[in-house]
Design a protein around this motif. Sequence first.
Motif, PDB file in Angstrom:
ATOM      1  N   GLN A 241       0.825  -1.204   0.000  1.00  0.00           N
ATOM      2  CA  GLN A 241       0.000   0.000   0.000  1.00  0.00           C
ATOM      3  C   GLN A 241       0.867   1.265   0.000  1.00  0.00           C
ATOM      4  O   GLN A 241       0.454   2.306   0.499  1.00  0.00           O
ATOM      5  CB  GLN A 241      -0.984  -0.032   1.172  1.00  0.00           C
ATOM      6  CG  GLN A 241      -2.019  -1.158   0.991  1.00  0.00           C
ATOM      7  CD  GLN A 241      -3.160  -1.081   1.971  1.00  0.00           C
ATOM      8  OE1 GLN A 241      -2.953  -0.886   3.170  1.00  0.00           O
ATOM      9  NE2 GLN A 241      -4.390  -1.211   1.484  1.00  0.00           N
TER      10      GLN A 241
ATOM     11  N   ARG B  34       1.017  -9.566  -1.679  1.00  0.00           N
ATOM     12  CA  ARG B  34      -0.037  -9.157  -0.747  1.00  0.00           C
ATOM     13  C   ARG B  34       0.562  -8.795   0.609  1.00  0.00           C
ATOM     14  O   ARG B  34       1.389  -9.527   1.151  1.00  0.00           O
ATOM     15  CB  ARG B  34      -0.988 -10.342  -0.557  1.00  0.00           C
ATOM     16  CG  ARG B  34      -2.089 -10.106   0.449  1.00  0.00           C
ATOM     17  CD  ARG B  34      -2.884 -11.388   0.636  1.00  0.00           C
ATOM     18  NE  ARG B  34      -4.022 -11.226   1.504  1.00  0.00           N
ATOM     19  CZ  ARG B  34      -4.804 -12.229   1.892  1.00  0.00           C
ATOM     20  NH1 ARG B  34      -4.552 -13.456   1.473  1.00  0.00           N
ATOM     21  NH2 ARG B  34      -5.821 -12.003   2.688  1.00  0.00           N
TER      22      ARG B  34
ATOM     23  N   CYS C  66      -3.196  -7.431   4.897  1.00  0.00           N
ATOM     24  CA  CYS C  66      -4.140  -6.848   3.938  1.00  0.00           C
ATOM     25  C   CYS C  66      -5.074  -7.905   3.365  1.00  0.00           C
ATOM     26  O   CYS C  66      -4.720  -9.080   3.243  1.00  0.00           O
ATOM     27  CB  CYS C  66      -3.380  -6.170   2.801  1.00  0.00           C
ATOM     28  SG  CYS C  66      -2.499  -4.699   3.357  1.00  0.00           S
ATOM     29  N   THR C  67      -6.244  -7.466   2.991  1.00  0.00           N
ATOM     30  CA  THR C  67      -7.267  -8.392   2.512  1.00  0.00           C
ATOM     31  C   THR C  67      -7.093  -8.700   1.029  1.00  0.00           C
ATOM     32  O   THR C  67      -6.355  -8.028   0.307  1.00  0.00           O
ATOM     33  CB  THR C  67      -8.674  -7.792   2.711  1.00  0.00           C
ATOM     34  OG1 THR C  67      -8.778  -6.629   1.901  1.00  0.00           O
ATOM     35  CG2 THR C  67      -8.933  -7.435   4.158  1.00  0.00           C
ATOM     36  N   VAL C  68      -7.818  -9.711   0.612  1.00  0.00           N
ATOM     37  CA  VAL C  68      -7.902 -10.074  -0.800  1.00  0.00           C
ATOM     38  C   VAL C  68      -8.350  -8.871  -1.630  1.00  0.00           C
ATOM     39  O   VAL C  68      -7.797  -8.591  -2.702  1.00  0.00           O
ATOM     40  CB  VAL C  68      -8.894 -11.250  -0.947  1.00  0.00           C
ATOM     41  CG1 VAL C  68      -9.400 -11.391  -2.359  1.00  0.00           C
ATOM     42  CG2 VAL C  68      -8.225 -12.548  -0.475  1.00  0.00           C
ATOM     43  N   GLU C  69      -9.308  -8.150  -1.130  1.00  0.00           N
ATOM     44  CA  GLU C  69      -9.826  -7.014  -1.884  1.00  0.00           C
ATOM     45  C   GLU C  69      -8.832  -5.846  -1.899  1.00  0.00           C
ATOM     46  O   GLU C  69      -8.688  -5.165  -2.910  1.00  0.00           O
ATOM     47  CB  GLU C  69     -11.164  -6.558  -1.302  1.00  0.00           C
ATOM     48  CG  GLU C  69     -11.745  -5.390  -2.075  1.00  0.00           C
ATOM     49  CD  GLU C  69     -13.156  -5.047  -1.673  1.00  0.00           C
ATOM     50  OE1 GLU C  69     -13.909  -5.958  -1.277  1.00  0.00           O
ATOM     51  OE2 GLU C  69     -13.525  -3.864  -1.756  1.00  0.00           O
ATOM     52  N   GLU C  70      -8.161  -5.622  -0.797  1.00  0.00           N
ATOM     53  CA  GLU C  70      -7.158  -4.545  -0.792  1.00  0.00           C
ATOM     54  C   GLU C  70      -6.022  -4.847  -1.765  1.00  0.00           C
ATOM     55  O   GLU C  70      -5.408  -3.930  -2.320  1.00  0.00           O
ATOM     56  CB  GLU C  70      -6.603  -4.344   0.621  1.00  0.00           C
ATOM     57  CG  GLU C  70      -7.589  -3.637   1.533  1.00  0.00           C
ATOM     58  CD  GLU C  70      -7.163  -3.642   2.993  1.00  0.00           C
ATOM     59  OE1 GLU C  70      -7.662  -2.805   3.746  1.00  0.00           O
ATOM     60  OE2 GLU C  70      -6.344  -4.505   3.380  1.00  0.00           O
TER      61      GLU C  70
ATOM     62  N   LEU D 156      -6.464  -6.376  -4.583  1.00  0.00           N
ATOM     63  CA  LEU D 156      -7.017  -5.963  -5.879  1.00  0.00           C
ATOM     64  C   LEU D 156      -6.921  -4.454  -6.050  1.00  0.00           C
ATOM     65  O   LEU D 156      -6.615  -3.944  -7.128  1.00  0.00           O
ATOM     66  CB  LEU D 156      -8.484  -6.382  -5.983  1.00  0.00           C
ATOM     67  CG  LEU D 156      -8.764  -7.880  -5.950  1.00  0.00           C
ATOM     68  CD1 LEU D 156     -10.253  -8.138  -6.108  1.00  0.00           C
ATOM     69  CD2 LEU D 156      -7.970  -8.581  -7.031  1.00  0.00           C
ATOM     70  N   ALA D 157      -7.183  -3.738  -4.979  1.00  0.00           N
ATOM     71  CA  ALA D 157      -7.118  -2.274  -5.056  1.00  0.00           C
ATOM     72  C   ALA D 157      -5.694  -1.812  -5.335  1.00  0.00           C
ATOM     73  O   ALA D 157      -5.479  -0.865  -6.091  1.00  0.00           O
ATOM     74  CB  ALA D 157      -7.638  -1.663  -3.750  1.00  0.00           C
TER      75      ALA D 157
ATOM     76  N   GLU E  73      -5.062  -2.388  -8.840  1.00  0.00           N
ATOM     77  CA  GLU E  73      -5.732  -1.360  -9.648  1.00  0.00           C
ATOM     78  C   GLU E  73      -4.846  -0.120  -9.804  1.00  0.00           C
ATOM     79  O   GLU E  73      -4.877   0.539 -10.837  1.00  0.00           O
ATOM     80  CB  GLU E  73      -7.070  -0.988  -8.999  1.00  0.00           C
ATOM     81  CG  GLU E  73      -7.934  -0.072  -9.829  1.00  0.00           C
ATOM     82  CD  GLU E  73      -8.771  -0.798 -10.886  1.00  0.00           C
ATOM     83  OE1 GLU E  73      -8.581  -2.021 -11.069  1.00  0.00           O
ATOM     84  OE2 GLU E  73      -9.601  -0.139 -11.529  1.00  0.00           O
TER      85      GLU E  73
END
Lengths: 357, 357, 357, 357
Positions: free
Chosen positions: D192, D211, D215-219, D221-222, D225
């Motif tokens: 991040q 990862r 942090c989450t699976v969705e974070e 992805l973010a 992105e």
Amino acid sequence: MTDQGLLLVFDQTVSRAGVDGWIRHLESAGAPTQAYRLGSSLVLPVSDVDVLDTAGPDLPAPTRQAPRVVGASLWSRELRPAGTRVTLGPTTIGDGSVAVIAGPCAVETPEQMMTTAAAVAEHGAVGLRGGVFKPRTWPYSFQGLKWDGLDMLVQARERTGLPFVTEVAEPEHVKRLAEVVDGFQIGARNMQNFALLSAVGQSGLPVVLKRGFGCTVEETLAAGEYLLHEGNDQVVLCERGIRTFEPSARFTLDVTAVAVWKQRTHLPVMADPSHSGGRPELVEPLSLAAVGAGADALLIDVHVQPELALCDGNQALRPPQFAGLMARLASAAAGLGRQLSRADSNGARASTTGERA
Amino acid sequence: MTDQGLLLVFDQTVSRAGVDGWIRHLESAGAPTQAYRLGSSLVLPVSDVDVLDTAGPDLPAPTRQAPRVVGASLWSRELRPAGTRVTLGPTTIGDGSVAVIAGPCAVETPEQMMTTAAAVAEHGAVGLRGGVFKPRTWPYSFQGLKWDGLDMLVQARERTGLPFVTEVAEPEHVKRLAEVVDGFQIGARNMQNFALLSAVGQSGLPVVLKRGFGCTVEETLAAGEYLLHEGNDQVVLCERGIRTFEPSARFTLDVTAVAVWKQRTHLPVMADPSHSGGRPELVEPLSLAAVGAGADALLIDVHVQPELALCDGNQALRPPQFAGLMARLASAAAGLGRQLSRADSNGARASTTGERA
Amino acid sequence: MTDQGLLLVFDQTVSRAGVDGWIRHLESAGAPTQAYRLGSSLVLPVSDVDVLDTAGPDLPAPTRQAPRVVGASLWSRELRPAGTRVTLGPTTIGDGSVAVIAGPCAVETPEQMMTTAAAVAEHGAVGLRGGVFKPRTWPYSFQGLKWDGLDMLVQARERTGLPFVTEVAEPEHVKRLAEVVDGFQIGARNMQNFALLSAVGQSGLPVVLKRGFGCTVEETLAAGEYLLHEGNDQVVLCERGIRTFEPSARFTLDVTAVAVWKQRTHLPVMADPSHSGGRPELVEPLSLAAVGAGADALLIDVHVQPELALCDGNQALRPPQFAGLMARLASAAAGLGRQLSRADSNGARASTTGERA
Amino acid sequence: MTDQGLLLVFDQTVSRAGVDGWIRHLESAGAPTQAYRLGSSLVLPVSDVDVLDTAGPDLPAPTRQAPRVVGASLWSRELRPAGTRVTLGPTTIGDGSVAVIAGPCAVETPEQMMTTAAAVAEHGAVGLRGGVFKPRTWPYSFQGLKWDGLDMLVQARERTGLPFVTEVAEPEHVKRLAEVVDGFQIGARNMQNFALLSAVGQSGLPVVLKRGFGCTVEETLAAGEYLLHEGNDQVVLCERGIRTFEPSARFTLDVTAVAVWKQRTHLPVMADPSHSGGRPELVEPLSLAAVGAGADALLIDVHVQPELALCDGNQALRPPQFAGLMARLASAAAGLGRQLSRADSNGARASTTGERA
């Protein structure tokens, strides 16, 4: 965590016949339900709110209404906004004061139990703790004195006048223990032992329900609902630390859970800083944190000789440390507009303790 | 996770008298111990290794020695390097093959159980699952058909020839269930219900021990030790997902636990990808992952009509999905030098199943 | 978390020449080391304790000795038992009082910043917060006003007399920001951005170091060591909640970390109940819990119109709620023998403090 | 994790003028948007789906439509159902094969890097790893050879013909590294670090995005992105273990994340069993588990002399262990209908591949 239902609450001013009228009405309207007891009130869950419109004028008005989460949501604060007082012998938990229950993790000998009890009573505890049935991770560990230890708790109660709570781990022990104990404790590893919850619920005795270290705030409410569901509202929710990735203490005390339970439920909340932190030097800061978050009560391990303890001695306070904690707590409680719960005197609590009303 | 002790293992070629000689020797040397049974072997924990030097020549040599972790560490791989085979009716778990146990989360109706059982048998399952006592988070949820459901499991067994496991949640149910079931399942919420563990251990029947979702790899070993400690070595450790911060699946399947148990213990290891992932589309990748990590068996939720299931239907595979999974597993197992465990035929397993030896 | 080494501490009464003598001695004895600055002291890590025996009488005695954990362990409480005071403009953090830093999560408009700053100053905050560089999970979210927002913070400082901290997210921003800000904030996602830590350490300015939500208590110390290592002792450790399995709040505030840092380090400790709880109603209980656990300071999100906030508005307090919090905190601090830090009692604050009376 | 929007995808057969027509239409209809590049396609996020009805017949039809999660959701599998192939020099990740990238955790000496590279090439790796900028928890640890180490990676590439990835930790290093490296690695602690993500995204080079352990699976992805958002679709998501309460391994490998990313995104997925398990004996089972869950690639620590490694040596495989792993992986991949990616079968690899046969 909400469904579309509603809870109708009827206090003791409403006749049972009136409530039965509601049950018949709901059944005939195609939304059958059943009544649950919450202290002297009755709670009717209603899944289809529209049927309220067709209730005839002869049906008594509910004392209050509340949204429901699931089932009867008997823990919901909206059912009893003033909160629940749990009566543990002469001690009240949930009256705004800070109640400290203290004693050894495990009952070991008559002397150990008696001297520890005398010490914690002297320094202001209003209840005793002491395990005789000790669920242990490994089968080779000391599992408690079992029935032999119970007498030592009784003697300590007689000597100090303080009520005691002790852990119950098997449903078939409930009745025999219920004849003697002031309150039960359900341990973290048994929070979802539903047969045990039902048996303890049926006893009607006060119960300290410890949160499982891998269980959520909501699952703890669900476990509490198993107790309430049996008509027993004498339930204290106890935060004792959860499992996280953090290794610097035995568990991570979740003070947010304390705050959430206080806001969402009418049940008193306890915290166990001893089992959470796992070290004596963490007991005071964690106690003060829990009280800051709103805890009604604390459960503190005290041992006259921690170095000789058969169970979790490395987290117990010695009596002088406990005395220091109590002094600090008294001052901190005052800063929060509260006070430490006090037994009337060492061994002679009156039944009408005005200052605890 | 090691202490300084040692374990002496005596296989059936060593006389009980010889073992008793060791016990007397150790006692007289000031290091008393007791023997534990592990299958046909006896295990003697020795805390003071020095006392071995003074053993007389008349004492029989142990078959093997192993370091101990705590107590008798009866799960330790070093006690039985070839691994343990668990015999579930005609099915063997732990022989190198991949055994799939499948069926509905909960037994609901005779038809649901029978059609699901027939489907999973047809597609290669070697055991059935189906809960009749369902511990549920909330008291208002469907709690299983209880004793009424047991007959449906028995009928499904008769029809398919497959053994079944079912969850036991209360110690007092063990004896009655033991007359009927092929194996027990201890659920995640009961992994540290020690009275239950002892009762199931005493039954001598095979048991699938599910890891608590908040419990460690080592605590699972400790729970297994409660079973082994009673003389029951028919224990399968089951990883079913742990609680973590990750919300994208119901639980986080800990394949590292599978690998660690395979390396450190002699017990077969199972995985439950259905309860872990909580969604049908995760069952196949998690099954393949678990087998890759070394799992001996899988526990799969299958339902003929998941949309009507009373419990966890949203994670069940439909029979065609299950068929696809089994085909994929057969191929993957071959790539790992293994094979799917197979019943001899649909309903007619011979007692001498050479290919599963 | 300890090695066998030792730390020699020399305060300003010891000449640099004397310290250099020690360095030469250690080098010649085969245990080369280097000196680290901790405020006005110098710290010499010694890995081989035996070489102390051969030190000549001409070498100055160290002011104190302490065990070391790793490297120079510059955070160790034993190096500075009285604790560190961090000077944020006219505000001191770590002097025993409870310092509240408040303001919006993000600076949005001149009016929003100014009205919020005026409100928090009026109610007793002793510092302002407001993010202009906002690290956001998704690239499509509002990323802050960047340099344009900095002036708004400056104007708020001029109006209120309160110092401000703001987050720095890139090493190359440090110098330009350092010309203006009173203190830096390093966000949870950057706690292990080591280039950033070094750059901020070199600035010499006060820094609030937020614990990563997936990082341990010890890793936070290690991140702090990156700052201290550059000769900057103006470090505040900030607990802002960690990731756990519990979904009932945004993060789990780890008050045990607050207690452990207070016991093990000389650095002041802050807590951020706003980002931890993620809901306004949790701010007060979590604030009181953090102060109970020993926090020196709190970081509180306040917004004049939370419903319009561009970032984390759903956790901000409105000014009247903040006023209530401050009153409650003042009383709670008194109960702990402490007091709220006050702007006008800190001495050299500007004359325009009338509105903060 | 879904909003009401839509994504319009235009492949290269649609003219840029046509896409601009859509942009103008949406703007005039009050729903302005912007186009994002995804490989040779353009993606238009549409927040107000109703405006599609008013699009004139002159606007070109999108190649496909997909629901959007947030922003442009450029990782969404529905944008590119066939999946993305990442081209790392002569190696392709994401073509269905299993690609193994191997090498030392840190580049230490020319000999160490060269002999390790030769060994992993000999045994079938299709890419090299080796850190020269090593973010370390404590400032006193070995931080990598920095620029001096880069030449050693280049020489290893020349010798083996294998491409290499190396970690980048600071945005300002990106350009200089981009002149030399085949691909970047972004470490867990920097997942991040958004400035770093943007800089690496702009480089257009392949990137392994690890990862964050908290942090989450969705974070994740973010974070991906942020890379995609810059027009760089050469992104590999890498699971390397998360923080949980379980202490038996360094981290908990989250194979569910591997499965979820494969199902929800078009990006290739890698796993790092070395950093996750933290012990050599866990590398094989975790590798097989990750491939079973669907991983396209593995990142494996190999060291010719792990006992001398300056960083994480206790988790590295020795070359013979690596050879065994590769043989096992080849067989396991075949069982899954896949194959190990091979250096010479990837086509355009240099002629000096003799030693890799």
